[in-house]
Design a protein around this motif. Sequence first.
Motif, mmCIF file in Angstrom:
data_model
loop_
_atom_site.group_PDB
_atom_site.id
_atom_site.type_symbol
_atom_site.label_atom_id
_atom_site.label_comp_id
_atom_site.label_asym_id
_atom_site.label_seq_id
_atom_site.Cartn_x
_atom_site.Cartn_y
_atom_site.Cartn_z
ATOM 1 N N ARG A 165 4.083 29.784 -5.455
ATOM 2 C CA ARG A 165 3.452 29.023 -4.382
ATOM 3 C C ARG A 165 4.203 27.714 -4.251
ATOM 4 N N ARG A 166 4.456 27.352 -3.017
ATOM 5 C CA ARG A 166 5.206 26.130 -2.803
ATOM 6 C C ARG A 166 4.249 24.927 -2.786
ATOM 7 N N ILE A 167 4.603 23.907 -3.555
ATOM 8 C CA ILE A 167 3.782 22.703 -3.654
ATOM 9 C C ILE A 167 4.636 21.520 -3.213
ATOM 10 N N GLN A 168 4.018 20.549 -2.597
ATOM 11 C CA GLN A 168 4.766 19.367 -2.191
ATOM 12 C C GLN A 168 4.134 18.136 -2.810
ATOM 13 N N VAL A 169 4.967 17.330 -3.458
ATOM 14 C CA VAL A 169 4.465 16.115 -4.093
ATOM 15 C C VAL A 169 5.057 14.928 -3.325
ATOM 16 N N ILE A 170 4.190 14.032 -2.888
ATOM 17 C CA ILE A 170 4.620 13.002 -1.944
ATOM 18 C C ILE A 170 4.392 11.596 -2.496
ATOM 19 N N ASP A 171 5.430 10.800 -2.415
ATOM 20 C CA ASP A 171 5.362 9.408 -2.886
ATOM 21 C C ASP A 171 5.660 8.499 -1.684
ATOM 22 N N THR A 172 4.926 7.414 -1.554
ATOM 23 C CA THR A 172 5.137 6.513 -0.410
ATOM 24 C C THR A 172 5.274 5.074 -0.892
ATOM 25 N N PRO A 173 6.430 4.716 -1.451
ATOM 26 C CA PRO A 173 6.584 3.365 -2.002
ATOM 27 C C PRO A 173 6.287 2.292 -0.949
ATOM 28 N N GLY A 174 5.540 1.282 -1.375
ATOM 29 C CA GLY A 174 5.261 0.177 -0.458
ATOM 30 C C GLY A 174 4.012 0.385 0.381
ATOM 31 N N ILE A 175 3.390 1.556 0.275
ATOM 32 C CA ILE A 175 2.169 1.764 1.072
ATOM 33 C C ILE A 175 0.978 2.064 0.170
ATOM 34 N N GLU A 221 13.341 14.820 -1.392
ATOM 35 C CA GLU A 221 13.888 14.379 -0.097
ATOM 36 C C GLU A 221 13.362 12.987 0.216
ATOM 37 N N ILE A 222 14.252 12.088 0.565
ATOM 38 C CA ILE A 222 13.828 10.722 0.913
ATOM 39 C C ILE A 222 14.123 10.510 2.383
ATOM 40 N N SER A 223 13.150 10.001 3.123
ATOM 41 C CA SER A 223 13.446 9.721 4.534
ATOM 42 C C SER A 223 12.592 8.548 5.001
ATOM 43 N N PRO A 224 12.902 7.987 6.160
ATOM 44 C CA PRO A 224 12.102 6.844 6.624
ATOM 45 C C PRO A 224 10.676 7.293 6.924
ATOM 46 N N PHE A 225 9.742 6.437 6.581
ATOM 47 C CA PHE A 225 8.351 6.698 6.964
ATOM 48 C C PHE A 225 8.265 6.259 8.426
ATOM 49 N N PRO A 226 7.959 7.183 9.349
ATOM 50 C CA PRO A 226 8.080 6.866 10.777
ATOM 51 C C PRO A 226 7.438 5.538 11.177
ATOM 52 N N PHE A 227 8.130 4.826 12.012
ATOM 53 C CA PHE A 227 7.655 3.576 12.618
ATOM 54 C C PHE A 227 7.424 2.440 11.620
ATOM 55 N N THR A 228 7.924 2.591 10.390
ATOM 56 C CA THR A 228 7.808 1.516 9.402
ATOM 57 C C THR A 228 9.194 1.281 8.793
ATOM 58 N N THR A 229 9.278 0.274 7.933
ATOM 59 C CA THR A 229 10.545 0.072 7.229
ATOM 60 C C THR A 229 10.468 0.702 5.836
ATOM 61 N N LYS A 230 9.419 1.459 5.611
ATOM 62 C CA LYS A 230 9.235 2.086 4.298
ATOM 63 C C LYS A 230 9.860 3.480 4.258
ATOM 64 N N GLU A 231 9.688 4.110 3.084
ATOM 65 C CA GLU A 231 10.218 5.465 2.946
ATOM 66 C C GLU A 231 9.112 6.416 2.537
ATOM 67 N N ILE A 232 9.393 7.673 2.747
ATOM 68 C CA ILE A 232 8.481 8.696 2.224
ATOM 69 C C ILE A 232 9.348 9.662 1.419
ATOM 70 N N ILE A 233 8.841 10.028 0.263
ATOM 71 C CA ILE A 233 9.630 10.879 -0.633
ATOM 72 C C ILE A 233 8.846 12.158 -0.887
#
Length: 344
Positions: free
Chosen positions: A217-227, A196-208
């Motif tokens: 077990r549910r695992i979440q892997v998070i990428d934050t390009p530009g940060i 899922e790609i969405s805006p990183f709140p209050f920035t012009t970046k994204e969070i994936i």
Amino acid sequence: MEEERLCLSNKLKGIRIRTFDDIRVKILKTYNSKVSVAKSVRKKGLVKYLIRIERIHDYLMNDFYRNIELLPKYDELHQFYKDLIAMSCMGNRYSDVIGKIIGYKSVIRKLTREYSERIRLSFDVPEARKLSREYVGRVLSVFRRLRKDLECLKEVVNELRKLPCIIMSEPKIVVAGMPQVGKSTFVSRISSAKPEISPFPFTTKEIIVGHLEVNYRRIQVIDTPGILDRPLNELNPIERKALVALKNLPDSIIFIVDPYEGSYYSLDRQITLLRNLLTTFNEWRAKMLVAINKIDIVGKKRLELVAKAVKSVFKGEVYYMSALNGVGVKEVLDAAIRLAEGYP
Ligand code: GDP
């Protein structure tokens, strides 16, 4: 499905924050909408105005205030969200603002009681009309005082609502490393669904956010390009705040290194970023592992040299993988899950 509800963005999906302008439009529309009263009712002229103010009151209590009261309490928010809110127009006033808005509820109730009574006792229809208009004016002046706060609150809720669903009680693995090292290739390879790609709140970046299931077990892997992929001194003040918010998010961190000699960013720059992150977030030391990627195109000698450079600044485990063809990826993921669950 039950789980889905636990994340903040889903909780916020059903909540609508009304601004002063929304409230004004709604109140005037309600006031001007047709009221019909049965012929048998006594003092029909007055009753019509009583009904109007009752409808306005109902809208405020059952719509406006119901939405405000559905908002999560500040203390219930994960630190990640608290830090995000601190980046917004709200700063550290979230609880105060909600408290202030709710505080006005009793003022509205009192106004409604007072004006219902006065309309009931009014001499004639023109007086009832004048009183009902006065009621509208006074109610609106209450919300006019909240104008800025409501606008800010709406912005905060809208931004946070757009975030992917992150379940705080389930392991969250953050990937870091310079651009082009293979972070998104890695996230896509291990995710069961499309990240899922969405805006990183209050920035012009994204969070994936990539979701996967390991042993049910549910695992979440998070990428934050530009940060998390840039030298810290290159971040602007907003991005720095985003970095602060990220500090508390991961249960473990995979720092990916591109060992290729012709890599987009030199090995030196990659090691500098790693060192920077470890000094900025001291607590990440125990939660981090380094994955040297692209082993499909790099010889043994070069890998040894890169591993040595990594180990000069990082004391934890170093793994090897190819996110492209999958070699070693499972080992990296399993190690990150162990770290996330507190078993180094
Ligand atoms: P990010 O910027 O860190 O997210 O990097 P990407 O995942 O977009 O990858 C950058 C480039 O490296 C892409 O062209 C990928 O195909 C390539 N790449 C990623 N992982 C590997 C790998 O294990 N081996 C090779 N040869 N190329 C890779």
